[in-house]
Design a protein around this motif. Structure first.
Motif, PDB file in Angstrom:
ATOM      1  N   LYS A  44      11.413 -10.686  -8.899  1.00 33.10           N
ATOM      2  CA  LYS A  44      11.856  -9.887  -8.112  1.00 33.10           C
ATOM      3  C   LYS A  44      10.927  -8.187  -8.963  1.00 33.10           C
ATOM      4  CE  LYS A  44      17.162  -9.986  -9.040  1.00 33.10           C
ATOM      5  NZ  LYS A  44      17.993  -9.976  -9.653  1.00 33.10           N
ATOM      6  N   ASN A  45       9.950  -8.771  -9.486  1.00 26.51           N
ATOM      7  CA  ASN A  45       9.078  -7.336  -9.934  1.00 26.51           C
ATOM      8  C   ASN A  45       7.501  -7.630  -9.429  1.00 26.51           C
ATOM      9  OD1 ASN A  45      10.965  -6.129 -11.092  1.00 26.51           O
ATOM     10  ND2 ASN A  45      10.809  -6.675 -12.558  1.00 26.51           N
ATOM     11  N   GLY A  46       7.022  -9.437  -9.038  1.00 25.96           N
ATOM     12  CA  GLY A  46       5.976  -8.985  -8.399  1.00 25.96           C
ATOM     13  C   GLY A  46       6.024  -9.966  -7.695  1.00 25.96           C
ATOM     14  N   SER A  47       5.080 -11.423  -7.556  1.00 27.67           N
ATOM     15  CA  SER A  47       4.671 -11.767  -6.620  1.00 27.67           C
ATOM     16  C   SER A  47       3.878 -13.660  -6.534  1.00 27.67           C
ATOM     17  CB  SER A  47       3.035 -10.831  -6.152  1.00 27.67           C
ATOM     18  OG  SER A  47       2.428 -10.966  -6.631  1.00 27.67           O
ATOM     19  N   ASN A  48       3.570 -13.780  -5.748  1.00 30.19           N
ATOM     20  CA  ASN A  48       2.799 -15.169  -6.086  1.00 30.19           C
ATOM     21  C   ASN A  48       2.298 -15.693  -4.624  1.00 30.19           C
ATOM     22  OD1 ASN A  48       2.825 -17.757  -6.555  1.00 30.19           O
ATOM     23  ND2 ASN A  48       4.667 -18.822  -5.304  1.00 30.19           N
ATOM     24  N   ASP A 358       6.062   3.448  -2.909  1.00 30.97           N
ATOM     25  CA  ASP A 358       5.444   4.122  -3.857  1.00 30.97           C
ATOM     26  C   ASP A 358       3.891   3.765  -3.493  1.00 30.97           C
ATOM     27  OD1 ASP A 358       7.451   3.470  -5.852  1.00 30.97           O
ATOM     28  OD2 ASP A 358       6.881   1.092  -6.498  1.00 30.97           O
ATOM     29  N   SER A 359       2.876   4.499  -4.374  1.00 32.23           N
ATOM     30  CA  SER A 359       1.362   4.205  -3.489  1.00 32.23           C
ATOM     31  C   SER A 359       0.893   3.092  -2.859  1.00 32.23           C
ATOM     32  CB  SER A 359       0.803   4.866  -4.654  1.00 32.23           C
ATOM     33  OG  SER A 359       0.067   4.009  -5.791  1.00 32.23           O
ATOM     34  N   PHE A 360       0.000   3.359  -2.322  1.00 31.87           N
ATOM     35  CA  PHE A 360      -0.714   1.637  -1.992  1.00 31.87           C
ATOM     36  C   PHE A 360      -0.945   1.347  -3.239  1.00 31.87           C
ATOM     37  CE2 PHE A 360      -4.393  -0.745  -0.997  1.00 31.87           C
ATOM     38  CZ  PHE A 360      -4.145  -1.709  -0.586  1.00 31.87           C
ATOM     39  N   ASN A 361      -1.353   1.961  -4.530  1.00 29.50           N
ATOM     40  CA  ASN A 361      -2.027   1.306  -5.937  1.00 29.50           C
ATOM     41  C   ASN A 361      -1.287   0.224  -6.394  1.00 29.50           C
ATOM     42  OD1 ASN A 361      -3.444   3.653  -5.403  1.00 29.50           O
ATOM     43  ND2 ASN A 361      -4.369   3.602  -7.332  1.00 29.50           N
ATOM     44  N   GLN A 362      -0.099   0.931  -6.252  1.00 27.85           N
ATOM     45  CA  GLN A 362       0.995  -0.365  -6.633  1.00 27.85           C
ATOM     46  C   GLN A 362       1.550  -1.605  -6.084  1.00 27.85           C
ATOM     47  OE1 GLN A 362       3.302  -0.127  -9.443  1.00 27.85           O
ATOM     48  NE2 GLN A 362       4.473  -1.453  -9.438  1.00 27.85           N
ATOM     49  N   ALA A 363       1.516  -0.942  -4.951  1.00 28.54           N
ATOM     50  CA  ALA A 363       1.101  -2.359  -4.021  1.00 28.54           C
ATOM     51  C   ALA A 363      -0.062  -3.364  -4.285  1.00 28.54           C
ATOM     52  CB  ALA A 363       1.303  -2.574  -2.416  1.00 28.54           C
ATOM     53  N   ARG A 364      -1.019  -2.901  -4.661  1.00 29.06           N
ATOM     54  CA  ARG A 364      -2.197  -3.321  -4.387  1.00 29.06           C
ATOM     55  C   ARG A 364      -2.366  -4.166  -6.195  1.00 29.06           C
ATOM     56  NH1 ARG A 364      -7.359   0.077  -6.207  1.00 29.06           N
ATOM     57  NH2 ARG A 364      -8.911  -1.808  -7.295  1.00 29.06           N
ATOM     58  N   LYS A 365      -1.770  -3.604  -7.080  1.00 27.31           N
ATOM     59  CA  LYS A 365      -1.201  -4.452  -8.070  1.00 27.31           C
ATOM     60  C   LYS A 365      -0.628  -5.641  -7.812  1.00 27.31           C
ATOM     61  CE  LYS A 365      -1.820  -0.124 -11.349  1.00 27.31           C
ATOM     62  NZ  LYS A 365      -1.305   1.073 -11.652  1.00 27.31           N
ATOM     63  N   ILE A 366       0.388  -5.484  -7.620  1.00 27.97           N
ATOM     64  CA  ILE A 366       1.197  -6.645  -7.646  1.00 27.97           C
ATOM     65  C   ILE A 366       0.285  -7.704  -6.570  1.00 27.97           C
ATOM     66  CG2 ILE A 366       3.452  -7.346  -6.118  1.00 27.97           C
ATOM     67  CD1 ILE A 366       4.303  -4.774  -6.583  1.00 27.97           C
ATOM     68  N   ILE A 367       0.247  -7.460  -5.352  1.00 26.18           N
ATOM     69  CA  ILE A 367      -0.670  -8.216  -5.160  1.00 26.18           C
ATOM     70  C   ILE A 367      -2.229  -9.381  -5.928  1.00 26.18           C
ATOM     71  CG2 ILE A 367      -2.002  -9.350  -2.648  1.00 26.18           C
ATOM     72  CD1 ILE A 367      -0.639  -6.808  -1.498  1.00 26.18           C
ATOM     73  N   GLU A 368      -2.367  -8.182  -6.130  1.00 27.83           N
ATOM     74  CA  GLU A 368      -3.684  -8.388  -7.277  1.00 27.83           C
ATOM     75  C   GLU A 368      -3.743  -9.654  -8.998  1.00 27.83           C
ATOM     76  OE1 GLU A 368      -7.528  -5.724  -6.879  1.00 27.83           O
ATOM     77  OE2 GLU A 368      -6.251  -5.445  -8.096  1.00 27.83           O
ATOM     78  N   THR A 370      -1.712 -12.171  -8.505  1.00 27.98           N
ATOM     79  CA  THR A 370      -2.206 -13.491  -8.221  1.00 27.98           C
ATOM     80  C   THR A 370      -3.191 -13.984  -8.560  1.00 27.98           C
ATOM     81  OG1 THR A 370      -3.083 -13.113  -6.371  1.00 27.98           O
ATOM     82  CG2 THR A 370      -0.470 -13.499  -6.373  1.00 27.98           C
ATOM     83  N   GLY A 371      -4.270 -12.645  -9.068  1.00 29.02           N
ATOM     84  CA  GLY A 371      -5.841 -13.023  -9.567  1.00 29.02           C
ATOM     85  C   GLY A 371      -6.432 -14.404  -8.194  1.00 29.02           C
ATOM     86  N   GLU A 372      -5.594 -14.372  -7.099  1.00 29.40           N
ATOM     87  CA  GLU A 372      -6.921 -14.650  -6.049  1.00 29.40           C
ATOM     88  C   GLU A 372      -6.944 -13.697  -4.990  1.00 29.40           C
ATOM     89  OE1 GLU A 372      -5.274 -17.587  -3.682  1.00 29.40           O
ATOM     90  OE2 GLU A 372      -4.049 -18.655  -5.313  1.00 29.40           O
ATOM     91  N   ILE A 373      -6.792 -11.713  -5.295  1.00 33.52           N
ATOM     92  CA  ILE A 373      -7.000 -11.138  -4.846  1.00 33.52           C
ATOM     93  C   ILE A 373      -7.752 -10.234  -5.539  1.00 33.52           C
ATOM     94  CG2 ILE A 373      -5.240 -10.357  -3.857  1.00 33.52           C
ATOM     95  CD1 ILE A 373      -6.372 -10.084  -1.040  1.00 33.52           C
ATOM     96  N   ASN A 374      -8.761  -9.741  -4.451  1.00 31.32           N
ATOM     97  CA  ASN A 374      -8.815  -8.396  -5.502  1.00 31.32           C
ATOM     98  C   ASN A 374      -9.254  -6.912  -4.594  1.00 31.32           C
ATOM     99  OD1 ASN A 374      -9.495  -8.179  -8.315  1.00 31.32           O
ATOM    100  ND2 ASN A 374     -11.060 -10.063  -7.713  1.00 31.32           N
ATOM    101  N   PHE A 375      -8.981  -5.702  -4.785  1.00 33.55           N
ATOM    102  CA  PHE A 375      -9.408  -4.601  -3.586  1.00 33.55           C
ATOM    103  C   PHE A 375     -10.165  -4.195  -3.848  1.00 33.55           C
ATOM    104  CE2 PHE A 375      -4.959  -6.846  -3.237  1.00 33.55           C
ATOM    105  CZ  PHE A 375      -4.753  -6.081  -1.741  1.00 33.55           C
ATOM    106  N   LYS A 376     -10.760  -3.320  -3.120  1.00 32.99           N
ATOM    107  CA  LYS A 376     -11.725  -2.280  -3.641  1.00 32.99           C
ATOM    108  C   LYS A 376     -11.384  -1.226  -2.255  1.00 32.99           C
ATOM    109  CE  LYS A 376     -17.219  -1.578  -3.428  1.00 32.99           C
ATOM    110  NZ  LYS A 376     -17.873  -2.030  -3.163  1.00 32.99           N
ATOM    111  N   VAL A 377     -11.304   0.444  -3.147  1.00 36.74           N
ATOM    112  CA  VAL A 377     -11.090   1.378  -2.483  1.00 36.74           C
ATOM    113  C   VAL A 377     -11.594   2.202  -2.450  1.00 36.74           C
ATOM    114  CG1 VAL A 377      -9.174   2.925  -1.660  1.00 36.74           C
ATOM    115  CG2 VAL A 377      -8.230   0.512  -3.316  1.00 36.74           C
TER     116      VAL A 377
END
Length: 385
Positions: A44-48, A358-368, A370-377
């Motif tokens: 509910k709070n995270g991702s996969n 939410d800010s994009f930073n929050q969406a980014r954290k949830i996706i990150e 997973t440990g499979e992807i990283n963002f550079k903003v």
């Protein structure tokens, strides 16, 4: 331990009858109920991410005793454990990196917070006059006998009851343009409610005069159509024509997309190729039509409706969708430029959700997590590593 796929399907309400029976027998044990509650709370709070190729079982063993009772967690590499362990690993690595920077007195680089979109639009009248719409720009104007009111994040059209001059014999059209990073709500003169998504354009009459209620859409919008059996409501999107009497549905018809998606929530709609009326299909609730812009063909499929209409109620929800497609959606809302360093990353599939405001930073954290992807903003440029 029950198969992790059954837990995942239960969370997403996609179990077969046989799997439901297996799940109910398994969850009778208290420790299994506790395990499922933890998995449900996480999703509910995270991702996969699907297709996880990273083996982090050994890392998990180091944190297992601190995170939960070992009797409640299987040593098998379930997707739940894999994603959660990756999240913990990323947190610890980030903490060590932060401490290392402080010890060396190195300056911290703080990225700007990319804020979500908001209610904003441009109203273009038939004579070319332009009004900038926003939550802080309230006004009332008239077009003939129709009053146009903008208040908050809503613009509405209603016939002036005090004016007895009647209606004009000709339809007058207005256009509502929504920029990237914007959204807006409109109530038409017939009572139809429309939520318009980012980077979209809606053309509609001030008052419906003919035997049908015709409007034109480029982009995405969610409709709650006011019922009128004598005047069908028709939405034209490129080569697609959708006809309804009164119902709720979503259309995604961006110019750069190869397909037009029409997703039905309630009622019934007829979807056809406007250049070939014989090429059509009827949708029932929880069905979606897909019109191929290149071939003109239309096919339909059963879908989880919430994934396609969640944006209208303030959420993003994705079910096994490639990160490349997800970033197209997020780029429109957050007004971003997105670049992928690797095609292998672009095809990774993601399941999960987060709040639209939410800010994009929050969406980014949830996706990150997973440990499979990283963002550079970098400002509004997002580089996916």
């Amino acid at each position: 331990m029950i198969d992790s796929d059954i837990i995942w399907k239960k969370i997403n309400n996609t179990l077969s009858e046989e799997e439901e029976t297996e799940f109910l027998n398994w969850i009778k044990k208290k420790e299994h109920q506790l395990y499922y509650d933890k998995a449900l709370q996480y999703f509910k709070n995270g991702s996969n991410f699907e297709n996880d190729e990273i083996n982090i079982e050994s890392k998990w063993e180091n944190f297992e005793s601190k995170l939960a009772d070992s009797s409640l967690i299987s040593k098998s590499s379930s997707k739940f454990i894999t994603a959660l362990a990756a999240c913990v690993s990323l947190l610890i690595i980030s903490t060590i990196f932060f401490l290392h920077l402080n010890q060396n007195n190195s300056p911290l680089i703080i990225e700007a917070v990319v804020q979500p979109g908001k209610s904003k639009a441009k109203l273009i009248l038939d004579g070319g006059e332009i009004y900038e719409l926003s939550q802080n720009n309230n006004f009332n104007i008239f077009s003939g006998v129709t009053q146009i009111s903008n208040k908050g994040s809503k613009i509405s059209y209603s016939k002036d009851k005090l004016n007895n001059k009647g209606s004009s014999s000709d339809e007058i059209y207005h256009t509502l343009e929504i920029p990237r990073g914007g959204e807006y709500f409109i109530e038409l003169s017939d009572g139809t409610k429309i939520w318009i998504n980012s980077d979209s354009k809606l053309r509609y009459p001030v008052e419906f005069m003919g035997h049908s209620r015709n409007i034109e859409l480029i982009g995405e919008a969610y409709f709650e159509v006011s019922h009128n059996s004598d005047k069908p409501f028709i939405v034209i999107s490129g080569n697609q024509r959708v006809e309804v009497l009164g119902t709720s549905f979503n259309i995604s018809s961006y110019e750069q997309d190869n397909f037009i998606l029409t997703t039905l929530v309630e009622g019934q709609v007829k979807v056809e190729n406007s250049r070939n009326e014989q090429n059509n299909t009827y949708l029932k609730p929880n069905q979606q039509s897909i019109l191929d812009k290149n071939t003109g063909s239309i096919k339909s499929q059963n879908v989880r409706v919430d994934e396609y209409v969640a944006w209208q109620s303030g959420w993003f929800r994705f079910n096994d969708k490639p990160i490349s497609q997800i970033m197209v959606i997020l780029a429109r809302w957050y007004d971003l430029e997105v670049l992928f360093e690797s095609n292998n990353t672009a095809v990774k599939h993601f399941s999960g959700g987060f709040k639209r405001y939410d800010s994009f930073n929050q969406a980014r954290k949830i996706i990150e997590q997973t440990g499979e992807i990283n963002f550079k903003v970098q400002g509004r440029k997002v580089i996916i590593l």
